[in-house]
Design a protein around this motif. Structure first.
Motif, short mmCIF file in Angstrom:
data_model
loop_
_atom_site.label_atom_id
_atom_site.label_comp_id
_atom_site.label_asym_id
_atom_site.label_seq_id
_atom_site.Cartn_x
_atom_site.Cartn_y
_atom_site.Cartn_z
N SER A 194 7.69 -0.99 -3.58
CA SER A 194 7.48 -1.65 -4.68
C SER A 194 6.10 -1.51 -5.47
N LEU A 195 5.01 -1.21 -4.63
CA LEU A 195 3.68 -1.08 -5.14
C LEU A 195 3.75 0.47 -5.83
N LEU A 196 4.33 1.53 -5.24
CA LEU A 196 4.38 2.93 -5.73
C LEU A 196 5.20 2.68 -6.99
N ALA A 197 6.41 1.99 -6.96
CA ALA A 197 7.14 2.02 -8.03
C ALA A 197 6.65 1.63 -9.34
N THR A 198 5.68 0.55 -9.23
CA THR A 198 5.15 0.07 -10.29
C THR A 198 3.70 0.59 -10.82
N SER A 199 3.08 1.55 -9.80
CA SER A 199 2.04 2.17 -10.02
C SER A 199 2.15 3.36 -11.19
N GLY A 200 3.35 4.21 -11.35
CA GLY A 200 3.38 5.21 -12.08
C GLY A 200 2.80 6.42 -11.48
#
Length: 273
Positions: free
Chosen positions: A185-191
């Motif tokens: 979830s963190l990497l998916a929303t980091s771009g």
């Protein structure tokens, strides 16, 4: 050993699962913005935490409701519970076959990422934690069932290497899904990475970790859900097919060689822990 009938009729276990599921779904998805992205807290994570709290091996007072009988009965049910999710991958992979073919080289080359456990974990295990041959079993792979089989065959599970691989297996089983869901979830929303790359990274050879990872990605980017599930499923299957040979013929010999280069020659291979 619990029989199949005992497991099916274990009403305390089934009621516990139902209550935990309802509570987790009622809480819903919580989004926590942090810096470059956001952490998505999913119902799976709440279920994990509640499950730990009602485990009598963790919280002794929970033994008033669930005993060792229920704990032992829960283990084989994990595989059964995840089967519908795996079946869903099968229905998605077929229609998405062209996307999988287009990503073919990337899917194959990502298997080299399995060697990352050696690069990252082995020096820490030996130099920082002072582990000996336990470090070989603990860091040559992600310590899932096929990797345990390799160690059991070559060294035996009562060896130092066996203690290492089983230790990581237990920790991965307890915390792997939680960590994977948070990271995804963190990497998916980091771009920072493409969603396709993250989806392929979900398939590491563990059904539960793949489910947590791909579920978090699909929640973060719902419009790409089918692509995420297709690539994650294909990656997981490929990891099962090739990861065993990579670990057997590359990762394990490499870890053994590194152990010698680090000057750790004081223990014999397969020494009992």
């Amino acid at each position: 050993m619990n029989s199949s009938k005992d497991i099916i009729l274990d009403w305390r276990l089934h009621v516990s699962v139902l209550v935990v599921t309802v509570i987790s779904e009622l809480i819903g998805i919580i989004k926590l913005p942090i810096g470059i992205g956001a952490i998505l807290l999913l119902p799976l994570l709440y279920a994990f935490v509640i499950g730990v709290l009602i485990n009598p091996n963790v919280v002794r007072k929970a033994g008033a409701w669930l005993g060792q009988r229920e704990v032992k009965a829960a283990s084989p049910l994990i595989v059964i519970a995840i089967m519908p999710f795996i079946a869903k991958f099968g229905t998605i992979i077929g229609p998405s076959m062209q996307q999988i073919i287009d990503a073919g080289p990337a899917l194959i080359l990502q298997e080299l990422g399995n060697l990352g456990t050696i690069v990252l974990a082995f020096p820490v295990a030996v130099l920082v934690l002072g582990m000996r041959r336990e470090a070989i079993g603990a860091s040559f792979s992600i310590a899932r069932e096929p990797n345990i089989a390799i160690i059991a065959e070559k060294y035996g599970l009562k060896s130092a290497e066996g203690a290492g691989v089983m230790g990581v297996y237990v920790i991965g089983t307890l915390f792997g899904t939680f960590i994977f869901a948070i990271l995804a979830s963190l990497l998916a929303t980091s771009g920072l990475f493409s969603i396709e790359a993250l989806a392929m990274a979900c398939g590491i050879g563990s059904g539960s970790m793949m489910a947590a990872c791909s579920g978090a990605l699909a929640t973060a980017v719902p419009e790409m859900e089918e692509t995420i599930l297709a690539l994650a499923g294909a990656s997981n299957v490929l990891t099962y097919a090739t990861g065993l040979y990579l670990c057997l013929f590359v990762a394990l010999p490499l870890t053994e060689k590194l152990y010698e280069l680090f000057g750790k020659k004081d223990l014999n291979a397969g020494e009992n822990a």
